[in-house]
Design a protein around this motif. Structure first.
Motif, PDB file in Angstrom:
ATOM      1  N   HIS A 107      82.289  83.770 -16.529  1.00 19.19           N
ATOM      2  CA  HIS A 107      81.041  84.538 -16.469  1.00 19.19           C
ATOM      3  C   HIS A 107      80.379  84.436 -15.093  1.00 19.19           C
ATOM      4  CE1 HIS A 107      77.807  86.699 -18.527  1.00 19.19           C
ATOM      5  NE2 HIS A 107      76.940  85.941 -17.887  1.00 19.19           N
ATOM      6  N   ASP A 108      80.775  83.429 -14.307  1.00 20.83           N
ATOM      7  CA  ASP A 108      80.174  83.270 -12.980  1.00 20.83           C
ATOM      8  C   ASP A 108      80.615  84.367 -12.008  1.00 20.83           C
ATOM      9  OD1 ASP A 108      78.498  81.027 -13.340  1.00 20.83           O
ATOM     10  OD2 ASP A 108      80.252  79.730 -13.396  1.00 20.83           O
ATOM     11  N   PHE A 109      81.654  85.117 -12.349  1.00 24.31           N
ATOM     12  CA  PHE A 109      81.965  86.315 -11.563  1.00 24.31           C
ATOM     13  C   PHE A 109      80.775  87.277 -11.595  1.00 24.31           C
ATOM     14  CE2 PHE A 109      86.796  85.812 -11.825  1.00 24.31           C
ATOM     15  CZ  PHE A 109      86.929  85.641 -10.455  1.00 24.31           C
ATOM     16  N   ARG A 110      80.114  87.332 -12.740  1.00 24.11           N
ATOM     17  CA  ARG A 110      78.954  88.227 -12.905  1.00 24.11           C
ATOM     18  C   ARG A 110      77.792  87.760 -12.024  1.00 24.11           C
ATOM     19  NH1 ARG A 110      76.532  91.936 -16.462  1.00 24.11           N
ATOM     20  NH2 ARG A 110      74.447  91.449 -17.207  1.00 24.11           N
ATOM     21  N   HIS A 111      77.543  86.450 -12.022  1.00 23.13           N
ATOM     22  CA  HIS A 111      76.484  85.914 -11.161  1.00 23.13           C
ATOM     23  C   HIS A 111      76.815  86.155  -9.689  1.00 23.13           C
ATOM     24  CE1 HIS A 111      74.868  84.210 -14.723  1.00 23.13           C
ATOM     25  NE2 HIS A 111      75.752  83.240 -14.840  1.00 23.13           N
ATOM     26  N   THR A 112      78.090  85.969  -9.360  1.00 19.61           N
ATOM     27  CA  THR A 112      78.519  86.163  -7.972  1.00 19.61           C
ATOM     28  C   THR A 112      78.344  87.615  -7.551  1.00 19.61           C
ATOM     29  OG1 THR A 112      80.127  84.377  -8.222  1.00 19.61           O
ATOM     30  CG2 THR A 112      80.455  85.881  -6.370  1.00 19.61           C
ATOM     31  N   PHE A 113      78.742  88.529  -8.434  1.00 18.38           N
ATOM     32  CA  PHE A 113      78.560  89.952  -8.138  1.00 18.38           C
ATOM     33  C   PHE A 113      77.088  90.263  -7.851  1.00 18.38           C
ATOM     34  CE2 PHE A 113      76.737  93.732 -10.100  1.00 18.38           C
ATOM     35  CZ  PHE A 113      77.251  94.715  -9.271  1.00 18.38           C
ATOM     36  N   ALA A 114      76.195  89.772  -8.704  1.00 22.24           N
ATOM     37  CA  ALA A 114      74.776  90.102  -8.564  1.00 22.24           C
ATOM     38  C   ALA A 114      74.234  89.637  -7.217  1.00 22.24           C
ATOM     39  CB  ALA A 114      73.981  89.474  -9.707  1.00 22.24           C
ATOM     40  N   VAL A 115      74.582  88.419  -6.834  1.00 20.87           N
ATOM     41  CA  VAL A 115      74.088  87.881  -5.566  1.00 20.87           C
ATOM     42  C   VAL A 115      74.703  88.629  -4.385  1.00 20.87           C
ATOM     43  CG1 VAL A 115      74.055  85.848  -4.077  1.00 20.87           C
ATOM     44  CG2 VAL A 115      73.566  85.611  -6.517  1.00 20.87           C
ATOM     45  N   HIS A 116      76.036  88.821  -4.408  1.00 18.00           N
ATOM     46  CA  HIS A 116      76.707  89.500  -3.296  1.00 18.00           C
ATOM     47  C   HIS A 116      76.243  90.954  -3.182  1.00 18.00           C
ATOM     48  CE1 HIS A 116      80.360  86.539  -2.973  1.00 18.00           C
ATOM     49  NE2 HIS A 116      79.182  85.934  -2.927  1.00 18.00           N
ATOM     50  N   SER A 117      76.011  91.611  -4.323  1.00 15.22           N
ATOM     51  CA  SER A 117      75.537  92.990  -4.300  1.00 15.22           C
ATOM     52  C   SER A 117      74.131  93.073  -3.719  1.00 15.22           C
ATOM     53  CB  SER A 117      75.552  93.574  -5.720  1.00 15.22           C
ATOM     54  OG  SER A 117      75.110  94.904  -5.721  1.00 15.22           O
ATOM     55  N   LEU A 118      73.285  92.135  -4.109  1.00 15.37           N
ATOM     56  CA  LEU A 118      71.916  92.114  -3.595  1.00 15.37           C
ATOM     57  C   LEU A 118      71.911  91.851  -2.093  1.00 15.37           C
ATOM     58  CD1 LEU A 118      69.163  92.549  -4.871  1.00 15.37           C
ATOM     59  CD2 LEU A 118      68.971  90.096  -5.217  1.00 15.37           C
ATOM     60  N   VAL A 119      72.795  90.946  -1.652  1.00 11.21           N
ATOM     61  CA  VAL A 119      72.916  90.666  -0.220  1.00 11.21           C
ATOM     62  C   VAL A 119      73.353  91.922   0.529  1.00 11.21           C
ATOM     63  CG1 VAL A 119      74.280  89.410   1.499  1.00 11.21           C
ATOM     64  CG2 VAL A 119      73.363  88.201  -0.477  1.00 11.21           C
ATOM     65  N   SER A 120      74.334  92.630  -0.045  1.00  7.30           N
ATOM     66  CA  SER A 120      74.833  93.856   0.592  1.00  7.30           C
ATOM     67  C   SER A 120      73.721  94.886   0.742  1.00  7.30           C
ATOM     68  CB  SER A 120      75.983  94.438  -0.241  1.00  7.30           C
ATOM     69  OG  SER A 120      76.403  95.683   0.272  1.00  7.30           O
ATOM     70  N   MET A 121      72.891  95.055  -0.292  1.00 10.44           N
ATOM     71  CA  MET A 121      71.808  96.034  -0.219  1.00 10.44           C
ATOM     72  C   MET A 121      70.717  95.597   0.757  1.00 10.44           C
ATOM     73  SD  MET A 121      71.409  97.651  -4.062  1.00 10.44           S
ATOM     74  CE  MET A 121      71.513  96.148  -5.025  1.00 10.44           C
ATOM     75  N   GLU A 176      71.281  93.771   3.426  1.00  7.18           N
ATOM     76  CA  GLU A 176      71.835  93.967   4.763  1.00  7.18           C
ATOM     77  C   GLU A 176      71.768  95.432   5.193  1.00  7.18           C
ATOM     78  OE1 GLU A 176      75.693  92.268   4.272  1.00  7.18           O
ATOM     79  OE2 GLU A 176      75.044  90.244   4.852  1.00  7.18           O
ATOM     80  N   GLN A 177      71.735  96.338   4.193  1.00  6.79           N
ATOM     81  CA  GLN A 177      71.560  97.764   4.495  1.00  6.79           C
ATOM     82  C   GLN A 177      70.086  98.121   4.658  1.00  6.79           C
ATOM     83  OE1 GLN A 177      73.860 100.361   1.762  1.00  6.79           O
ATOM     84  NE2 GLN A 177      74.866  98.491   1.084  1.00  6.79           N
ATOM     85  N   GLU A 178      69.220  97.065   4.616  1.00  3.25           N
ATOM     86  CA  GLU A 178      67.772  97.208   4.777  1.00  3.25           C
ATOM     87  C   GLU A 178      67.154  98.091   3.699  1.00  3.25           C
ATOM     88  OE1 GLU A 178      66.936  98.478   8.756  1.00  3.25           O
ATOM     89  OE2 GLU A 178      67.551  96.568   9.642  1.00  3.25           O
ATOM     90  N   LEU A 179      67.737  97.984   2.477  1.00  2.00           N
ATOM     91  CA  LEU A 179      67.150  98.676   1.343  1.00  2.00           C
ATOM     92  C   LEU A 179      65.999  97.842   0.793  1.00  2.00           C
ATOM     93  CD1 LEU A 179      70.340  99.913  -0.555  1.00  2.00           C
ATOM     94  CD2 LEU A 179      68.794 101.260   0.855  1.00  2.00           C
ATOM     95  N   ASP A 180      64.892  98.483   0.490  1.00  4.81           N
ATOM     96  CA  ASP A 180      63.718  97.815  -0.043  1.00  4.81           C
ATOM     97  C   ASP A 180      64.053  97.203  -1.410  1.00  4.81           C
ATOM     98  OD1 ASP A 180      61.270  97.048  -0.977  1.00  4.81           O
ATOM     99  OD2 ASP A 180      60.291  98.993  -0.736  1.00  4.81           O
ATOM    100  N   LEU A 181      63.704  95.927  -1.612  1.00  5.29           N
ATOM    101  CA  LEU A 181      63.967  95.280  -2.895  1.00  5.29           C
ATOM    102  C   LEU A 181      63.232  95.987  -4.032  1.00  5.29           C
ATOM    103  CD1 LEU A 181      64.074  91.418  -2.352  1.00  5.29           C
ATOM    104  CD2 LEU A 181      65.903  92.925  -3.053  1.00  5.29           C
ATOM    105  N   TYR A 182      62.080  96.558  -3.743  1.00  7.82           N
ATOM    106  CA  TYR A 182      61.326  97.294  -4.749  1.00  7.82           C
ATOM    107  C   TYR A 182      62.137  98.481  -5.257  1.00  7.82           C
ATOM    108  CZ  TYR A 182      57.061  98.972  -7.026  1.00  7.82           C
ATOM    109  OH  TYR A 182      56.125  99.353  -7.954  1.00  7.82           O
ATOM    110  N   TYR A 183      63.023  98.981  -4.389  1.00  8.79           N
ATOM    111  CA  TYR A 183      63.907 100.090  -4.744  1.00  8.79           C
ATOM    112  C   TYR A 183      65.211  99.592  -5.364  1.00  8.79           C
ATOM    113  CZ  TYR A 183      67.505 103.635  -3.800  1.00  8.79           C
ATOM    114  OH  TYR A 183      68.569 104.494  -3.904  1.00  8.79           O
ATOM    115  N   SER A 184      65.797  98.529  -4.787  1.00  6.09           N
ATOM    116  CA  SER A 184      67.138  98.106  -5.185  1.00  6.09           C
ATOM    117  C   SER A 184      67.163  97.245  -6.446  1.00  6.09           C
ATOM    118  CB  SER A 184      67.810  97.341  -4.039  1.00  6.09           C
ATOM    119  OG  SER A 184      67.039  96.235  -3.634  1.00  6.09           O
TER     120      SER A 184
END
Length: 746
Positions: A668-682, A684-692
């Motif tokens: 299940h930690d693949f899911r946690h890893t995805f969430a963190v890595h995906s959030l980091v990716s967004m 890094e693209q300077e997407l607003d957290l309020y949006y992402s």
């Protein structure tokens, strides 16, 4: 209007003149005449000249026998309506539109009176709307009828057994209706107890159900399909002009059908080019612009399509007496035009609310911020608006992660669940208990396994009577070797639920206490290097002794799927071939933890990995005709346990230490890893957290933003450099990181 004394001929002649004055077609007039000819023959045989309502009732009884209107065929309902229309015309001087509705529910007897008192009480305290009062009467009428069949005439004779029987009999295919019914029954039982009309608070005996709001994806249509829909409306006649204006309100401004039906002239300000109205559903005041296209359509209808009327409502019925249009008429019109446009409607709702969905979808396509969409739709919170994010594949695709391809050499190497039998004296009660729980929307699969173990212990102890004793409970709830606190807690919870049920059905049972339990598990987030190492080891795996039942052949693509999309292991193992669309790179989750469907757009690299796997999978002769995505070469279906065993084996080969059962890293930690890595990716693209953040929450299938917020904390702890840039936009997102946090697996 006073009722006239008229002969049947005088009455029908007056009625015919009235029908023609309101422009009823000759075919409609002929249908009335056919029904009335039979009535005239009946009156002649019985030597009656003056028509009265009683004569009409006697005639219908002679034609149809003793009948219930709601059980008649459509043809017979229309026949009854044409006879009853004579009485309506005598009393009102007009004909009412449509066939007769269902008669109001009467709450009879002492119990019925207590139910009416309960409705009056709630209406006084909470100012219930008419629709809410109607729902109370419908569901309480069903309960009253059930109790009367059981010969229960007093509230003091109601027991837990009847309550459970009635709850189990509610239609499982209408979960929303079941949820409302249980809520009303719970309130009624609480009312009886608080008024001391019963000695036991049976509201606590009414079971909770597993109702999930909006489990299905919202229905929406492409721009081309909407153009077909609009083109199918004939704007050359009054009905077409009206319908065109109404549906533009839904398509361009997101009006609900109830707000279209209730739109008044006072809500339209031509001076300021605004609609100002109070939403029927929420009571919220909304101001929306009058777009040129919408305004011109309304003017065209008012000038050349709207009947002459003193009604203050904008949209009226085409036929006399030209009342305001009803919401069901708007729904019928929308469905008619969708079908006329030859649009594929399979598995899609096609009422006026689907047009509102299209409006929300168009705003999402324009990357409109969620709070703005929420205001435009008149939602009371952005959580309601997140429902539409589930179909915004372009935004959701920003969450998907890339994965390395699976080596071609990997593929070049040389069961349906059954009902568990119960053998002890508790067998029948356990089956009935499972039936009740599943009728309330609970799956209860793991619970069935635990109840099987309970049954085995009861059978070995040679229990001869139903009723859990303290000794039996102690043996069943004793801790197993190497059992985690969480597993024991869940196991005892199932036994407690069974004990509650047995008590409610008249079998006195001991209720074991729940052990103290608090999860302090911290998710393990793999580094990108560790993820690549796991993929590499999985790609090098080999099956021993040509074992055709091994799950090894799908492990590399399964691990990539879990990491790239973050879906739960159970969701992945439940996927079928029909759920994967490698043309548009989207998969559909149907059987989710929270019971809600969602779309998962995935990356191009994962699409290539899935296509390679499917090509290998479909070449296996034994797999032909098997619908599950992940199967072993012999054609059978593997469970999540196979994936977990391979995960442990590959984890060891990767040099990543495992802390033991319950401590992780887990699959299940693949899911946690995805969430963190995906959030980091967004980020890094300077997407607003309020949006992402709402997008990630929707992608993960969370029920609230609070469930997703823990990944923001994890990201902040692992990537503190991101805080500086993101905090400038949303400083409130990150809490005090010095405080200790505990995370539970979702």
């Amino acid at each position: 209007m006073e009722q006239k004394k008229q002969t049947i001929d005088e009455l029908t002649e007056d009625f015919l003149r009235y029908l023609r004055s309101i422009r009823r077609s000759e075919s409609t007039v002929r249908k009335y005449l056919l029904a009335w000819e039979k009535l005239k023959t009946y009156m002649a045989v019985h030597r009656k000249k003056i028509y009265t309502a009683k004569i009409g009732e006697a005639f219908l009884l002679s034609e149809l026998g003793k009948y219930k209107f709601e059980n008649l065929s459509v043809t017979k309902k229309n026949f009854v309506s044409k006879i009853e229309a004579l009485d309506d015309y005598q009393n009102t001087g007009r004909v009412l539109l449509g066939i007769r509705r269902k008669p109001p529910r009467e709450l009879h007897g002492v119990i019925g009176k207590s139910m009416m008192d309960f409705i009056d009480y709630k209406t006084t305290i909470y100012s219930l709307a008419n629709a809410t009062i109607t729902y109370h009467k419908i569901y309480l009428h069903a309960l009253n009828s059930f109790l009367r069949e059981k010969r229960i005439r007093s509230v003091r004779r109601i027991t837990s057994s009847e309550i459970l029987q009635f709850a189990a009999g509610l239609n499982p295919h209408k979960p929303a209706a079941r949820y409302v019914a249980l809520s009303i029954f719970r309130g009624y039982m609480r009312y009886l107890f608080e008024r001391e009309l019963v000695s036991t608070d049976y509201s606590r005996k009414i079971p909770s159900d597993n109702y999930k709001r909006q489990p299905k994806l919202p229905s929406t249509f492409t721009k081309e399909e909407i153009e077909q829909f609009i083109s199918s409306i004939d704007r050359g006649n009054p009905k077409g002009k009206r319908d065109y204006a109404m549906f533009l309100l839904a398509l361009k401004l997101g009006f609900r059908s109830s707000d279209i039906a209730n739109l008044k002239f006072e809500n339209i300000s031509w001076q300021t080019n605004e609609f100002n109205f109070e939403q029927k559903k929420t009571g919220k005041s909304v101001t929306l612009p009058i777009l040129p296209e919408v305004g011109n359509a309304i003017i065209d209808y008012l000038k050349y399509g709207r009947p002459q009327s003193n009604e203050n409502y904008c949209f009226l019925q085409i036929l006399s007496p030209h009342d305001k249009i009803a919401t069901h008429d708007i729904a019928n019109s929308a469905q008619f035009y969708f079908k006329r446009a030859n649009i594929d409607l399979r598995n899609r709702k096609h009422g006026p609310h689907a047009l509102r969905h299209c409006f929300a979808s168009s705003l999402l396509d324009q990357k409109t911020p969620l709070p703005v969409i929420s205001e435009a739709l008149g939602h009371s919170s952005t959580m309601s608006t997140m429902f539409y994010l589930r179909i915004d594949t372009l935004s959701l695709k920003q969450c998907a992660l890339e994965v390395p391809s699976i080596p071609f050499s990997f593929y070049m190497q040389k069961e349906v669940a059954m009902s568990k039998p119960f053998y002890s004296v508790y067998g029948r009660s356990i089956k009935e208990f499972l039936t009740v729980k599943r009728s309330l929307g609970f799956k209860y699969q793991a619970a069935e396994y635990e109840l099987g173990n309970f049954d085995k212990i009861a059978y070995k102890r040679e229990e001869s009577s139903i009723g859990i004793t303290k000794e039996l409970a102690s043996e069943v709830c004793a801790r197993h070797p190497h059992e985690s606190e969480k597993s024991r807690y869940n196991r005892i919870q199932v036994v407690r639920q069974l004990a509650f049920y047995l008590n409610d059905t008249g079998h006195a049972s001991y209720i074991p206490k729940l052990p103290l339990f608090k999860s302090s598990y911290t998710p393990y987030v793999f580094t990108k290097e560790e993820v690549l190492k796991i993929f590499s080891i999985a790609d090098q795996s080999k099956a021993n002794n040509c074992n055709l039942r091994t799950g090894m052949f799908f492990i590399p693509v399964l691990f990539r799927l879990l990491y790239s999309t973050g879906i739960r292991t159970g969701e992945a193992m439940s996927l079928s071939i029909n759920d994967i669309d490698v043309t548009h790179n989207v998969l559909k989750i149907r059987d989710s933890k929270n019971g809600k469907e969602r779309l998962i757009p995935f990356s191009k690299s994962l699409s290539e990995a899935l296509q390679d796997y499917l090509k290998y999978r479909n070449q296996r002769p034994a797999i032909k005709g098997v619908n599950h995505l992940f199967v072993h070469p012999a054609g059978g279906v593997n469970g999540s346990s196979i994936a977990y065993r391979w995960f442990r084996k590959i984890l060891f080969s990767s040099g990543i230490s495992h802390q033991g059962k319950g401590a992780g890293p887990r699959l299940h930690d693949f899911r946690h890893t995805f969430a963190v890595h995906s959030l980091v990716s967004m980020c890094e693209q300077e997407l607003d957290l309020y949006y992402s953040l709402p997008i990630l929450s929707t992608y993960l299938g969370h029920q609230s933003l609070a469930a997703t917020d823990k990944y923001v904390r994890l990201t902040a702890e692992m990537y503190p450099s991101l805080i500086k840039s993101v905090n400038k936009i949303c400083p409130h997102i990150f809490p005090d990181l010095n405080k200790t946090q505990c995370y539970e697996a979702d």
